[in-house]
Scaffold this active site. Structure first.
Site, PDB file in Angstrom:
ATOM      1  N   GLN A 289       3.369   9.861   0.738  1.00 41.28           N
ATOM      2  CA  GLN A 289       4.626   9.108   0.854  1.00 41.28           C
ATOM      3  C   GLN A 289       5.542   9.320  -0.358  1.00 41.28           C
ATOM      4  O   GLN A 289       6.713   8.925  -0.318  1.00 41.28           O
ATOM      5  CB  GLN A 289       4.351   7.611   1.039  1.00 41.28           C
ATOM      6  CG  GLN A 289       3.702   7.293   2.387  1.00 41.28           C
ATOM      7  CD  GLN A 289       3.469   5.806   2.525  1.00 41.28           C
ATOM      8  OE1 GLN A 289       2.460   5.289   2.073  1.00 41.28           O
ATOM      9  NE2 GLN A 289       4.425   5.122   3.134  1.00 41.28           N
TER      10      GLN A 289
ATOM     11  N   HIS B 122      -2.334   7.907   6.815  1.00 40.57           N
ATOM     12  CA  HIS B 122      -1.342   8.751   6.122  1.00 40.57           C
ATOM     13  C   HIS B 122      -1.989  10.018   5.571  1.00 40.57           C
ATOM     14  O   HIS B 122      -1.398  11.094   5.624  1.00 40.57           O
ATOM     15  CB  HIS B 122      -0.710   7.989   4.944  1.00 40.57           C
ATOM     16  CG  HIS B 122       0.411   7.067   5.335  1.00 40.57           C
ATOM     17  ND1 HIS B 122       1.549   7.497   5.956  1.00 40.57           N
ATOM     18  CD2 HIS B 122       0.563   5.731   5.169  1.00 40.57           C
ATOM     19  CE1 HIS B 122       2.363   6.459   6.157  1.00 40.57           C
ATOM     20  NE2 HIS B 122       1.792   5.378   5.694  1.00 40.57           N
TER      21      HIS B 122
ATOM     22  N   HIS C 169      -4.589   1.865   7.557  1.00 40.46           N
ATOM     23  CA  HIS C 169      -3.197   2.337   7.619  1.00 40.46           C
ATOM     24  C   HIS C 169      -2.982   3.482   6.620  1.00 40.46           C
ATOM     25  O   HIS C 169      -2.407   4.518   6.977  1.00 40.46           O
ATOM     26  CB  HIS C 169      -2.261   1.158   7.307  1.00 40.46           C
ATOM     27  CG  HIS C 169      -0.805   1.520   7.238  1.00 40.46           C
ATOM     28  ND1 HIS C 169       0.126   1.039   8.145  1.00 40.46           N
ATOM     29  CD2 HIS C 169      -0.108   2.311   6.368  1.00 40.46           C
ATOM     30  CE1 HIS C 169       1.321   1.535   7.835  1.00 40.46           C
ATOM     31  NE2 HIS C 169       1.214   2.292   6.753  1.00 40.46           N
ATOM     32  N   GLU C 170      -3.471   3.299   5.404  1.00 40.79           N
ATOM     33  CA  GLU C 170      -3.245   4.317   4.368  1.00 40.79           C
ATOM     34  C   GLU C 170      -4.072   5.575   4.607  1.00 40.79           C
ATOM     35  O   GLU C 170      -3.597   6.680   4.349  1.00 40.79           O
ATOM     36  CB  GLU C 170      -3.534   3.742   2.970  1.00 40.79           C
ATOM     37  CG  GLU C 170      -2.688   2.538   2.564  1.00 40.79           C
ATOM     38  CD  GLU C 170      -1.184   2.723   2.737  1.00 40.79           C
ATOM     39  OE1 GLU C 170      -0.709   3.874   2.687  1.00 40.79           O
ATOM     40  OE2 GLU C 170      -0.485   1.712   2.944  1.00 40.79           O
TER      41      GLU C 170
ATOM     42  N   GLY D  21       0.836  -1.190   0.000  1.00 44.95           N
ATOM     43  CA  GLY D  21       0.000   0.000   0.000  1.00 44.95           C
ATOM     44  C   GLY D  21       0.870   1.239   0.000  1.00 44.95           C
ATOM     45  O   GLY D  21       2.033   1.195   0.415  1.00 44.95           O
TER      46      GLY D  21
ATOM     47  N   CYS E 293       5.641  -0.189   6.966  1.00 42.43           N
ATOM     48  CA  CYS E 293       5.354   1.007   6.179  1.00 42.43           C
ATOM     49  C   CYS E 293       6.589   1.366   5.366  1.00 42.43           C
ATOM     50  O   CYS E 293       7.688   1.349   5.898  1.00 42.43           O
ATOM     51  CB  CYS E 293       4.993   2.145   7.129  1.00 42.43           C
ATOM     52  SG  CYS E 293       4.615   3.688   6.292  1.00 42.43           S
ATOM     53  N   LEU E 294       6.394   1.693   4.091  1.00 44.44           N
ATOM     54  CA  LEU E 294       7.542   2.038   3.248  1.00 44.44           C
ATOM     55  C   LEU E 294       8.242   3.306   3.741  1.00 44.44           C
ATOM     56  O   LEU E 294       9.407   3.523   3.434  1.00 44.44           O
ATOM     57  CB  LEU E 294       7.106   2.217   1.790  1.00 44.44           C
ATOM     58  CG  LEU E 294       6.686   0.928   1.062  1.00 44.44           C
ATOM     59  CD1 LEU E 294       6.258   1.250  -0.358  1.00 44.44           C
ATOM     60  CD2 LEU E 294       7.795  -0.116   1.076  1.00 44.44           C
TER      61      LEU E 294
END
Ligand code: CO
Length: 172
Positions: free
Chosen positions: A50, A145, A141-142, A45, A99-100
């Site tokens: 990001q 962000h 989660h996204e 994701g 997470c990236l």
């Protein structure tokens, strides 16, 4: 085009992203780049912030085994979510997240078990999706962000302190 990932503790990750108004070619280019970037970094994701773009845009691609294409994250299996709104949230779930923007760190996070979301696709068409499994966790989660939150902010104070210490040592 693969874009650079914004890494914690970059302040941009705290930005509250803006609603998408124009469903135009620049939005489509952003979505395509986000897919390429996510796959290149082995993510499931990615939120637009990001890659440094403060728009309410996220993508999710849960790996499947596609034997024909020899690829486990085919582009046509990408969920593109724009301007999401929670319609329902229920139950509790605990899942190990990564997470990236916090590469190499994984920890258990409390979330809702089931969510129902209204969102727009890349053409501005409204859809409703609901899930009570991994997709539900990924969406939560996204969406965090988009509201300037990273999953480590949901850890206990103790775990957070331990993380911050480890993170500093890792980078120096
Ligand atoms: Co993330």
């Amino acid at each position: 085009m693969i874009r650079d990932i914004v890494v914690y503790p970059d302040k941009r990750l705290k930005a509250v992203s803006k609603e998408v108004v124009d469903f135009d070619s620049s939005l489509h280019a952003l979505l395509d780049d986000m897919y390429e970037t996510m796959v290149a970094k082995n993510g499931v994701g990615l939120a637009a912030i990001q890659v440094g773009v403060d728009l309410r845009v996220l993508i999710i691609n849960i790996p499947i085994k596609d034997k024909e294409k020899g690829q486990d994250q085919p582009k046509d299996n990408t969920l593109e979510v724009i301007n999401p709104i929670f319609l329902e949230e229920e139950g509790k779930s605990r899942y190990e997240e990564g997470c990236l923007s916090v590469p190499g760190y994984y920890e258990y996070v409390d979330r809702y078990k089931k969510v129902k979301i209204e969102y727009q696709d890349r053409n501005g068409i409204k859809h409703i999706i609901e899930d009570d499994d991994f997709l539900s966790i990924a969406i939560q989660h996204e969406i965090d962000h988009l509201n300037g939150r990273v999953f480590i902010e949901k850890l206990s104070i103790l775990k957070r302190k331990k993380f911050e210490k480890e993170w500093k040592n890792r980078k120096s």
